[in-house]
Design an enzyme around this catalytic site. Structure first.
Site, mmCIF file in Angstrom:
data_model
loop_
_atom_site.group_PDB
_atom_site.id
_atom_site.type_symbol
_atom_site.label_atom_id
_atom_site.label_comp_id
_atom_site.label_asym_id
_atom_site.label_seq_id
_atom_site.Cartn_x
_atom_site.Cartn_y
_atom_site.Cartn_z
ATOM 1 N N ASP A 175 0.848 -1.204 0.000
ATOM 2 C CA ASP A 175 0.000 0.000 0.000
ATOM 3 C C ASP A 175 0.883 1.253 0.000
ATOM 4 O OD1 ASP A 175 -2.422 -1.515 0.278
ATOM 5 O OD2 ASP A 175 -1.949 -1.778 2.389
ATOM 6 N N HIS A 203 -4.774 -3.406 6.552
ATOM 7 C CA HIS A 203 -4.482 -3.709 5.146
ATOM 8 C C HIS A 203 -5.790 -4.195 4.512
ATOM 9 C CE1 HIS A 203 -2.707 -5.111 1.497
ATOM 10 N NE2 HIS A 203 -3.097 -6.337 1.731
HETATM 11 P P1 NDP Z 1 -0.117 -15.970 -3.056
HETATM 12 O O1 NDP Z 1 1.297 -16.374 -2.862
HETATM 13 O O2 NDP Z 1 -0.470 -15.189 -4.273
HETATM 14 O O3 NDP Z 1 -0.635 -15.119 -1.779
HETATM 15 C C1 NDP Z 1 -0.379 -15.584 -0.467
HETATM 16 C C2 NDP Z 1 -1.091 -14.709 0.548
HETATM 17 O O4 NDP Z 1 -0.566 -13.391 0.499
HETATM 18 C C3 NDP Z 1 -2.598 -14.589 0.331
HETATM 19 O O5 NDP Z 1 -3.245 -14.664 1.580
HETATM 20 C C4 NDP Z 1 -2.727 -13.206 -0.280
HETATM 21 O O6 NDP Z 1 -3.987 -12.613 -0.005
HETATM 22 C C5 NDP Z 1 -1.660 -12.482 0.468
HETATM 23 N N1 NDP Z 1 -1.299 -11.192 -0.149
HETATM 24 C C6 NDP Z 1 -1.233 -10.853 -1.437
HETATM 25 N N2 NDP Z 1 -0.847 -9.563 -1.585
HETATM 26 C C7 NDP Z 1 -0.695 -9.080 -0.358
HETATM 27 C C8 NDP Z 1 -0.343 -7.802 0.152
HETATM 28 N N3 NDP Z 1 -0.091 -6.763 -0.596
HETATM 29 N N4 NDP Z 1 -0.268 -7.645 1.464
HETATM 30 C C9 NDP Z 1 -0.570 -8.657 2.283
HETATM 31 N N5 NDP Z 1 -0.916 -9.884 1.844
HETATM 32 C C10 NDP Z 1 -0.984 -10.092 0.554
HETATM 33 O O7 NDP Z 1 -1.076 -17.239 -2.940
HETATM 34 P P2 NDP Z 1 -0.863 -18.716 -3.478
HETATM 35 O O8 NDP Z 1 -2.197 -19.365 -3.324
HETATM 36 O O9 NDP Z 1 -0.144 -18.742 -4.768
HETATM 37 O O10 NDP Z 1 0.144 -19.349 -2.416
HETATM 38 C C11 NDP Z 1 -0.230 -19.660 -1.114
HETATM 39 C C12 NDP Z 1 0.618 -20.820 -0.635
HETATM 40 O O11 NDP Z 1 0.240 -21.089 0.710
HETATM 41 C C13 NDP Z 1 0.400 -22.098 -1.441
HETATM 42 O O12 NDP Z 1 1.648 -22.586 -1.871
HETATM 43 C C14 NDP Z 1 -0.267 -23.040 -0.469
HETATM 44 O O13 NDP Z 1 0.199 -24.373 -0.618
HETATM 45 C C15 NDP Z 1 0.123 -22.483 0.877
HETATM 46 N N6 NDP Z 1 -0.927 -22.712 1.886
HETATM 47 C C16 NDP Z 1 -0.533 -23.015 3.143
HETATM 48 C C17 NDP Z 1 -1.465 -23.288 4.116
HETATM 49 C C18 NDP Z 1 -1.014 -23.677 5.487
HETATM 50 O O14 NDP Z 1 0.103 -23.367 5.870
HETATM 51 N N7 NDP Z 1 -1.811 -24.322 6.273
HETATM 52 C C19 NDP Z 1 -2.891 -23.239 3.833
HETATM 53 C C20 NDP Z 1 -3.199 -22.835 2.520
HETATM 54 C C21 NDP Z 1 -2.231 -22.578 1.576
HETATM 55 P P3 NDP Z 1 -5.157 -12.538 -1.124
HETATM 56 O O15 NDP Z 1 -5.624 -13.960 -1.334
HETATM 57 O O16 NDP Z 1 -6.171 -11.677 -0.466
HETATM 58 O O17 NDP Z 1 -4.530 -11.946 -2.346
#
Ligand code: NDP
Length: 344
Positions: A175, A203
């Site tokens: 942001d 955020h």
């Molecule tokens: P991303 O890597 O694109 O995003 C990850 C997180 O970051 C999301 O919550 C996203 O929110 C958030 N985010 C994005 N932009 C910002 C920002 N500017 N400021 C703060 N937060 C932000 O998602 P993917 O789905 O590609 O990757 C997620 C990974 O997490 C996967 O590899 C998955 O396997 C893993 N995972 C782990 C879990 C666990 O530990 N139990 C559970 C689920 C998934 P938003 O969605 O709002 O963009």
């Protein structure tokens, strides 16, 4: 003969000398994680003389993809990259960690309400809080990136009660960077000529980009803020809605800029902010600027490398107060939601 211009510094040109940092990255195979890891290994997060040990945490279904990420990291031959471990066990992932970058979270899907996102993700941060408490180094510094970042960081803090609250933060740097760019464009100056901008609050769409204290190409940001039509109808919405604008155009959420912002947050926290400037980070509140105690709230901060310090003594004008209070109400509502879920 070298094909590089003499002034080009390659990412593999670092000369390690400092103590290695053990860095745990959760959601390592996700979009942001994938983009971020190469910067960490290149020395762009902790400095070009700091070797890194990477601890990558992923859910079991993403382990194969994580192995692929590791292969690519190996193929870069980063001189600073000492060791990589991948696991789906949070305690093992945080063993001895000096830094935690918590990206792993379920993405927001169409039709999902904030309460649904909180229900899906906040419990992950309770688990990770307990693992950090049990296994990480005493001086571990944590940044939460998985949304909703402020509430997740609050939950994490609650489940790591022995960890000083100053060591738990939420990223608001994207942001901040977006606001710097929009203000620079309005003023017709490079972003390097914008300083002292602040993001306040949650955020979420209620975050408030405050330019009233900014310095823009030698002029006061208050001069631009005085144009309230531009401020409220263009500037603030352009920052607040930038994420959805990118999804609309690119077909995917911000990943490169989110990874870059995360890197900047950690770099400034560990290596210090630019002299005379400040940045924004979600930090634990203790009554600053009328923000209630015990929230993780974005505020203007500086760092000398040892930790964040909230910028003091800023005069908050009535319009800024109104926006900040709206975002505080948003944070308080999220705190009530996680309380109702029994997570804090
Ligand atoms: P991303 O890597 O694109 O995003 C990850 C997180 O970051 C999301 O919550 C996203 O929110 C958030 N985010 C994005 N932009 C910002 C920002 N500017 N400021 C703060 N937060 C932000 O998602 P993917 O789905 O590609 O990757 C997620 C990974 O997490 C996967 O590899 C998955 O396997 C893993 N995972 C782990 C879990 C666990 O530990 N139990 C559970 C689920 C998934 P938003 O969605 O709002 O963009």
């Amino acid at each position: 003969m070298s094909i590089l211009a003499p002034d080009v510094v390659r990412e593999t040109d670092a000369f390690p000398s400092a103590r290695p940092m053990t860095v745990t990255v959760t959601g390592a195979a996700g979009q942001i994680g994938y983009t971020l890891l190469f910067r960490v290994a290149a020395g762009l997060m902790f400095g070009a003389d700091t070797p890194v040990n990477l601890r990558l945490l992923e859910i079991p279904s993403a382990m194969r993809a994580t192995e692929g990420v590791v292969m690519e990291l190996e193929d870069c031959g980063f001189p600073l990259l000492r060791d990589i471990d991948i696991t789906s066990d949070p305690v093992r992932a945080f063993e001895g960690a000096n830094a935690g970058v918590l990206i792993g979270a379920k993405p927001r899907t169409v039709g999902m309400e904030r309460a649904d996102l909180l229900a899906a993700n906040a419990s992950i941060f309770a688990v990770h809080g307990r693992a950090i408490s049990e296994a990480a180094a005493d001086d571990v510094r944590v940044v939460v990136v998985g949304n909703p970042v402020n509430a997740n960081a609050l939950v994490l803090a609650h489940h790591a009660p022995d960890l000083p609250k100053q060591q738990i933060t939420a990223v608001s740097r994207l942001d901040h960077n977006r606001a710097v760019f929009q203000l620079a464009r309005r003023a017709g100056v490079p972003t390097s000529e914008v300083s002292r901008l602040a993001i306040w609050g949650n955020h979420s769409s209620t975050m408030y980009p405050d330019i009233t204290h900014a310095v823009v190409g030698g002029r006061s940001g208050a001069e631009y803020a005085a144009d309230t039509m531009w401020l409220e109808m263009e500037f603030i919405p352009s920052v607040a809605n930038r994420g959805s604008a990118i999804i609309e155009v690119r077909g995917q959420s911000s990943q490169g800029s989110a990874a870059f912002a995360t890197k900047e947050h950690m770099y400034d926290w560990f290596c210090g902010t630019r002299p005379g400037d400040w940045t924004s980070a979600g930090v634990w509140s203790s009554g600053e600027y009328g923000i209630p105690d015990g929230l993780v709230c974005s505020m203007p901060v500086t760092s000398d490398g040892s930790g964040w310090t909230v910028v003091e003594g800023l005069n908050i004008d009535p319009l800024s107060r109104r926006y900040i209070d709206t975002s505080i109400a948003d944070l308080l509502e999220e705190r009530e939601m996680v309380k109702a879920m029994g997570l804090i």
